[in-house]
Design an enzyme around this catalytic site. Structure first.
Site, PDB file in Angstrom:
ATOM      1  N   GLU A  49     -11.400  19.438  -1.201  1.00 37.90           N
ATOM      2  CA  GLU A  49     -11.365  18.215  -0.974  1.00 37.90           C
ATOM      3  C   GLU A  49      -9.744  17.874  -1.436  1.00 37.90           C
ATOM      4  O   GLU A  49      -9.401  17.917  -2.585  1.00 37.90           O
ATOM      5  CB  GLU A  49     -12.248  17.468  -2.063  1.00 37.90           C
ATOM      6  CG  GLU A  49     -12.168  15.911  -1.925  1.00 37.90           C
ATOM      7  CD  GLU A  49     -13.294  15.382  -3.206  1.00 37.90           C
ATOM      8  OE1 GLU A  49     -14.148  16.023  -3.623  1.00 37.90           O
ATOM      9  OE2 GLU A  49     -13.247  14.234  -3.493  1.00 37.90           O
ATOM     10  N   ASP A  60     -11.295   6.813 -10.573  1.00 36.70           N
ATOM     11  CA  ASP A  60     -10.639   7.962 -11.293  1.00 36.70           C
ATOM     12  C   ASP A  60     -10.710   7.858 -12.869  1.00 36.70           C
ATOM     13  O   ASP A  60     -10.260   6.840 -13.466  1.00 36.70           O
ATOM     14  CB  ASP A  60      -9.751   8.675 -10.714  1.00 36.70           C
ATOM     15  CG  ASP A  60      -9.798   9.401  -9.444  1.00 36.70           C
ATOM     16  OD1 ASP A  60     -10.630  10.168  -9.311  1.00 36.70           O
ATOM     17  OD2 ASP A  60      -9.301   8.865  -8.312  1.00 36.70           O
TER      18      ASP A  60
END
Lengths: 264, 423
Positions: A49, A60
């Protein structure tokens, strides 16, 4: 271009979960990030990824925020991820770009689909794009045969699980917990419940991400999911290394350990 | 798709998720359930007489609504002979229009059974308003504020803490408002079961742009009546400053279907749009996706957000509400930049001519009114949304005009550095 589907099917045939590893391109620098992705593949990561650094990564946690901020300061650009996709393909694994939507929007959705397919990438993971907003991407990914990985979350209703899974191709990204990316000391029970609920509405492989950082957790998640996604732990390995070369080695070692975990 | 015809009789009825090609929900799936819950709770509250009565009661007995309309004849002498009317949102409790939205959302939070609110703040005005409503209604309150802004607005940090809120300095990214929003979103996605994100402007994912507008539209509804009563007709132009755009949409809304009333949004022009140091998302930005909605944003060629610049912390944001993007594109409203220098000149003028110290944000709207008045000349009427008072800006203004020697004001080494840079 190749879908991630055969790789997931192969892992299943081997009676194990697939291992998916995340790293952002450009951290700590362009070449090291790509060398680390290749090291992942050489040490048992099945699918890479590739993170596209973004100025406002609101899904995040601190580890990845810091890394993408550093990557941007060092000059990382979205098009660098196409170079990474080529390198990962050459190393023998499929890759998905993990991108916040504005970067794709700005690049041009049809153009990105064409360029990504040409670079040998398999598709996109889109953390801030829900299927209702994805019309242009669904069309472009159909045209180029690219995978579309949307996320489901513990808060998703059954109706949304079915709708989201129906829009996915390749696999469904199952967010293990309500929260952002980051290393967690234990994997929440919510992950297993959500996998079971999603299993009831789709035949697609289900890969679990958010919070998996070591072989023991990977083995645990592999017990109920088709794939295990690890991100922050790889970034941390690069971050804590004394040199870029040591970072690449540490990423390889972590990959090997996690690969053993998904086979346990 | 909503009707985008500029003279549609239904502009006031436009509701999200889309305003033309703008708006939507560009969010993590984890937040969709909470947005749906909020949407449903708001829809139910809007038609619930008990909710309407409770909010109305708070407006009258707590905020001080209706806010008055003040004619500014001495200020208007500098505006070509046109009449200038000020909608006095600065007189609301907590000193700005922000309280309108905050009370509405805080009541909704109670209805949804959530004990905790979080908010982002730039200058601190929305944070103070949120902390105020949380104290009033007994909600736990956490405010995210860029570390840079906590330093620049130390007094507002203290105010929020006095009101019982926890203020969390955000050290990510550029350490300003956009990063505070990112951090609030991260908190929300993690704690969504117990927490409402009390977003402070008409941006973000649906239903925020529509809901926040609905809580602010009282500004325009009152002003429309007040102007009619005072002058016997509608104004020629309505001006308001635009950062995210909540006070502007609040005063514009009642006039959307009055085609003869021109609507003018004033964006923060900073050092000038041509310098790149500004916060004019409509004038100087491009369509993109930020903080959950498609709108005009400041971004580079890759789509990375560009930091905005303005002397006014409340306008210092690299995006704008999607309804404004739509009103701009359809031509129903105009949006123009006002530089820091022009805003500060209007600020000084209002202080000297009317004895009102406006917020620097609102001074952008005043500068726009001066321009429009000169254009309209004798007989013209300009309605200005005076969205906030300037107490919080006294320090900035004193430095700008050199009214106090630097050491009297600065209280940290870092601020001394800022001062040097400013000179």
């Amino acid at each position: 271009m190749s879908s991630v589907a055969p790789v997931l099917a192969q892992a299943k045939a081997e009676g194990r979960a697939a291992l998916i590893g995340y790293l952002p391109v450009g951290f700590p620098d362009h070449d090291t990030s790509i060398a680390a992705m290749v090291a992942m593949v050489e040490n048992g990561v099945d699918i890479v990824e590739i993170g596209v650094p973004y100025s406002d990564p609101l899904m995040d946690g601190p580890v990845i925020q810091h890394a993408v901020e550093a990557a941007l300061v060092a000059g990382a650009r979205p098009r660098d991820t196409l170079v990474a996709a080529e390198a990962v393909a050459k190393a023998g694994a499929p890759s998905l770009l993990m991108s916040y939507w504005n970067l794709v929007d700005r690049y041009g959705v049809p153009k990105l689909a064409a360029d990504l397919a040409a670079a040998g990438g398999s598709g996109l993971i889109t953390p801030d794009l829900i299927p209702e907003e994805a019309g242009e991407w669904i069309e472009a990914s159909d045209e180029h045969g690219l995978d579309r990985v949307f996320l489901v979350a513990p808060s998703s209703t059954d109706g949304r699980l079915a709708m989201t899974a129906a829009a996915c191709r390749g696999f469904v990204y199952v967010a293990s917990t309500m929260g952002v990316t980051g290393v967690r000391s234990q994997v929440n029970d919510a992950a297993e419940v959500l996998v079971r609920r999603t299993r009831a509405v789709t035949d697609l492989p289900l890969c679990v991400g958010l919070g998996v950082s070591n072989a023991e957790q990977a083995a645990q998640v592999a017990g109920f999911a088709d794939g295990v996604i690890v991100g922050s732990a790889f970034v941390r390995a690069l971050n804590e290394a004394s040199s870029p070369a040591a970072g690449v080695r540490a990423v390889g070692e972590l990959a090997a350990s996690l690969a053993a975990g998904v086979r346990a | 798709m909503t009707d985008t015809s500029p003279t549609s009789a239904r502009l006031r009825e436009a509701v999200g998720p889309y305003f033309g090609r703008f708006g939507g929900r560009f969010v993590p799936e984890a937040l969709v359930a909470a947005l749906d819950e909020l949407d449903a709770a708001f829809a139910a509250a809007q038609v619930d007489p008990a909710f309407i009565a409770e909010l109305d009661e708070l407006h009258r007995t707590y905020s001080g609504r209706p806010s008055i309309l003040t004619e500014a004849p001495r200020f208007a002498e500098h505006a070509g002979g046109a009449r200038i009317l000020l909608k006095r949102e600065d007189l609301n409790h907590t000193g700005s229009h922000k309280i309108n939205n905050v009370l509405g959302q805080a009541l909704l939070t109670k209805r949804m059974g959530k004990p905790r609110v979080i908010a982002e703040t730039g200058a601190g005005q929305h944070g103070v308003a949120t902390a105020t409503a949380a104290a009033l209604l007994g909600l736990e309150c956490v405010v995210y504020m860029g570390e840079e802004d906590t330093r620049r607005q130390a007094l507002n940090v203290a105010r929020m803490r006095l009101l019982g809120a926890e203020v969390v300095p955000v050290t990510a990214g550029s350490r300003t408002l956009k990063d505070a929003i990112n951090e609030a979103m991260r908190d929300w996605v993690t704690n969504v079961d117990t927490t409402h994100y009390l977003l402070g402007t008409v941006a973000g994912p649906h239903p925020f742009p529509t809901m926040v507008r609905e809580f602010h539209k009282i500004i325009g509804e009152e002003a429309r009546e007040q102007v009619l009563a005072l002058t016997g007709r509608l104004p020629d132009v309505v001006t308001a400053c635009v950062g995210g755009g909540s006070n502007a949409i609040g005063i514009f809304h009642a006039f959307l279907d009055d085609p003869d009333v021109q609507l003018l949004g004033l964006e923060a022009g900073g050092d000038g749009v041509e310098t790149g140091r500004h916060a004019s998302s409509i004038t100087g930005g491009a369509a993109g996706v930020l903080h959950g909605n498609r709108t005009f944003i400041l971004q580079d060629e890759d789509g990375q957000t560009i930091e905005s610049h303005s002397i006014s912390a409340g306008l210092d944001y690299p995006g704008v509400g999607p309804e404004h993007a739509w009103l701009a594109e359809s031509g129903r409203a105009r949006y123009e930049p006002v530089t820091d220098a022009d805003a500060m000149e209007a600020f000084r003028l209002l202080c000297r001519t009317e004895g009102i110290i406006p917020a620097i944000e609102s001074s952008h709207a005043l500068a726009g009114a001066l321009r429009e008045g000169r254009r309209l000349g004798e007989g013209g009427i300009v309605l200005v949304n005076l969205s906030g008072r300037g107490d919080k800006d006294v320090d900035t203004a004193a430095r700008w005009f050199g009214l106090v020697s630097a050491p009297d004001l600065v209280n940290s080494e870092a601020e001394r550095v800022d001062l040097k840079e400013a000179q």
